[in-house]
Design a protein around this motif. Sequence first.
Motif, mmCIF file in Angstrom:
data_model
loop_
_atom_site.group_PDB
_atom_site.id
_atom_site.type_symbol
_atom_site.label_atom_id
_atom_site.label_comp_id
_atom_site.label_asym_id
_atom_site.label_seq_id
_atom_site.Cartn_x
_atom_site.Cartn_y
_atom_site.Cartn_z
ATOM 1 N N PHE A 81 -22.546 38.724 -65.788
ATOM 2 C CA PHE A 81 -22.647 39.921 -65.763
ATOM 3 C C PHE A 81 -22.978 40.854 -64.709
ATOM 4 N N ASN A 82 -22.613 40.224 -63.402
ATOM 5 C CA ASN A 82 -22.798 41.247 -62.461
ATOM 6 C C ASN A 82 -22.085 42.274 -62.220
ATOM 7 N N GLY A 83 -22.547 43.299 -61.943
ATOM 8 C CA GLY A 83 -22.098 44.777 -61.833
ATOM 9 C C GLY A 83 -22.087 45.503 -63.021
ATOM 10 N N ARG A 84 -22.538 45.101 -64.140
ATOM 11 C CA ARG A 84 -22.364 45.623 -65.332
ATOM 12 C C ARG A 84 -23.536 46.770 -65.552
ATOM 13 N N ILE A 85 -24.520 46.715 -64.972
ATOM 14 C CA ILE A 85 -25.632 47.642 -64.875
ATOM 15 C C ILE A 85 -24.887 49.028 -64.401
ATOM 16 N N ALA A 86 -24.111 48.995 -63.231
ATOM 17 C CA ALA A 86 -23.396 50.331 -62.917
ATOM 18 C C ALA A 86 -22.433 50.516 -63.679
ATOM 19 N N ARG A 87 -21.612 49.535 -63.776
ATOM 20 C CA ARG A 87 -20.070 49.861 -64.604
ATOM 21 C C ARG A 87 -20.484 50.615 -65.992
ATOM 22 N N ARG A 134 -23.255 51.972 -66.716
ATOM 23 C CA ARG A 134 -24.073 53.370 -66.557
ATOM 24 C C ARG A 134 -25.341 53.057 -67.556
ATOM 25 N N LEU A 135 -26.007 51.906 -67.327
ATOM 26 C CA LEU A 135 -27.042 51.499 -68.206
ATOM 27 C C LEU A 135 -28.354 52.450 -67.851
ATOM 28 N N VAL A 136 -28.523 52.674 -66.469
ATOM 29 C CA VAL A 136 -29.534 53.457 -66.237
ATOM 30 C C VAL A 136 -29.482 54.863 -66.808
ATOM 31 N N GLU A 137 -28.450 55.353 -66.743
ATOM 32 C CA GLU A 137 -28.328 56.789 -67.354
ATOM 33 C C GLU A 137 -28.419 56.753 -68.755
ATOM 34 N N GLN A 138 -27.841 55.717 -69.183
ATOM 35 C CA GLN A 138 -27.913 55.581 -70.897
ATOM 36 C C GLN A 138 -29.578 55.533 -71.228
ATOM 37 N N ALA A 139 -30.274 54.674 -70.414
ATOM 38 C CA ALA A 139 -31.624 54.426 -70.930
ATOM 39 C C ALA A 139 -32.645 55.562 -70.504
ATOM 40 N N THR A 140 -32.191 56.333 -69.717
ATOM 41 C CA THR A 140 -32.893 57.589 -69.227
ATOM 42 C C THR A 140 -32.778 58.644 -70.425
ATOM 43 N N LEU A 141 -31.688 58.914 -70.895
ATOM 44 C CA LEU A 141 -31.492 59.749 -71.859
ATOM 45 C C LEU A 141 -32.228 59.262 -73.247
ATOM 46 N N LEU A 142 -32.206 58.008 -73.608
ATOM 47 C CA LEU A 142 -33.060 57.476 -74.741
ATOM 48 C C LEU A 142 -34.243 57.297 -74.497
ATOM 49 N N ASP A 143 -34.953 56.916 -73.432
ATOM 50 C CA ASP A 143 -36.428 57.110 -73.205
ATOM 51 C C ASP A 143 -36.963 58.286 -73.070
ATOM 52 N N GLU A 144 -36.286 59.142 -72.926
ATOM 53 C CA GLU A 144 -36.651 60.766 -72.786
ATOM 54 C C GLU A 144 -36.484 61.492 -74.131
ATOM 55 N N ASN A 149 -34.499 52.551 -59.683
ATOM 56 C CA ASN A 149 -33.714 53.591 -58.655
ATOM 57 C C ASN A 149 -32.467 52.760 -58.316
ATOM 58 N N ALA A 150 -31.880 53.414 -57.659
ATOM 59 C CA ALA A 150 -30.537 53.146 -57.062
ATOM 60 C C ALA A 150 -30.475 51.608 -56.394
ATOM 61 N N ASP A 151 -31.481 51.217 -55.427
ATOM 62 C CA ASP A 151 -31.586 50.015 -54.932
ATOM 63 C C ASP A 151 -32.020 49.044 -55.795
ATOM 64 N N GLU A 152 -33.184 49.289 -56.716
ATOM 65 C CA GLU A 152 -33.444 48.259 -57.918
ATOM 66 C C GLU A 152 -32.193 47.821 -58.557
ATOM 67 N N ALA A 153 -31.497 48.872 -59.086
ATOM 68 C CA ALA A 153 -30.498 48.522 -59.899
ATOM 69 C C ALA A 153 -29.403 47.541 -59.013
ATOM 70 N N ILE A 189 -32.886 47.215 -76.231
ATOM 71 C CA ILE A 189 -32.040 47.531 -75.120
ATOM 72 C C ILE A 189 -30.431 47.303 -75.808
ATOM 73 N N ARG A 190 -30.320 46.616 -76.943
ATOM 74 C CA ARG A 190 -29.029 46.547 -77.548
ATOM 75 C C ARG A 190 -28.722 47.652 -78.218
ATOM 76 N N ALA A 191 -29.361 48.997 -77.907
ATOM 77 C CA ALA A 191 -28.804 50.176 -78.401
ATOM 78 C C ALA A 191 -27.886 50.930 -77.287
ATOM 79 N N LEU A 192 -28.254 50.296 -76.241
ATOM 80 C CA LEU A 192 -27.647 50.579 -75.007
ATOM 81 C C LEU A 192 -25.910 50.300 -75.160
ATOM 82 N N LYS A 193 -25.048 51.025 -74.832
ATOM 83 C CA LYS A 193 -23.580 50.797 -75.176
ATOM 84 C C LYS A 193 -23.230 49.773 -74.000
ATOM 85 N N GLY A 194 -22.598 48.620 -74.730
ATOM 86 C CA GLY A 194 -21.914 47.519 -73.736
ATOM 87 C C GLY A 194 -23.032 46.588 -73.615
#
Length: 204
Positions: free
Chosen positions: A172-178, A180-190, A158-162, A129-134
């Motif tokens: 670190f409240n709000g950092r997942i959205a700010r 864009r960790l879900v988008e980053q993780a999706t690209l790396l996971d795929e 999903n959006a609600d879980e995030a 997870i440290r490969a994700l920017k931020g």
Amino acid sequence: MATTYEFSLAYALWALGGLVLGLLLGRIFRRTVRVAAVADTAGLAAARTEAAQAQRELAASREAMRPLADEVDRLKRENAKLRRTAQEPLPLTTPLATPALGASVLGAEPLVSEPLAGTGPIVAAVPDIRALKGVGDKFAAALEAIGLDSVDKIARLNADEALDADAQLGAFNGRIARDRLVEQATLLDEGRTTEYAARFGTPG
């Protein structure tokens, strides 16, 4: 008395001329200020229009590049699979323990088949997870504390879980959205590393 009258008239004429000149200069100044304000407003509007156009062009370029990036990533995955297949040891179809001709006479030991060094299957490394920017060490520890300890878990949010996860991160409240960790993780996971690099740069 005549001298006093002429002096007062001249003074009045000078005062009147000064007043007219002042009014004229004030009018010119106000007009200049209005023209400058209009020019500034027009320039700002033009700059905003150009910025919006640039953003639209950038978004269009990314969308146009996405199929190519997906194809590059697909070719990378296929190439990696071919390398793994080529480097895996071939199964033995005939026993090699039979001595060669004359081995019993010469005392030669039977041939033994051993896999070559470095020919085991290659397992693709799962990005941390440290490969994700931020995501630094402290942020990673906060994510792991709420159960988000792998890239694939973040990618499946999903959006609600995030939003729920963001609310549990304390400092670190709000950092997942700010970030864009879900988008980053999706690209790396795929495995879409080319598209990831185009959007976020090289994975950390």
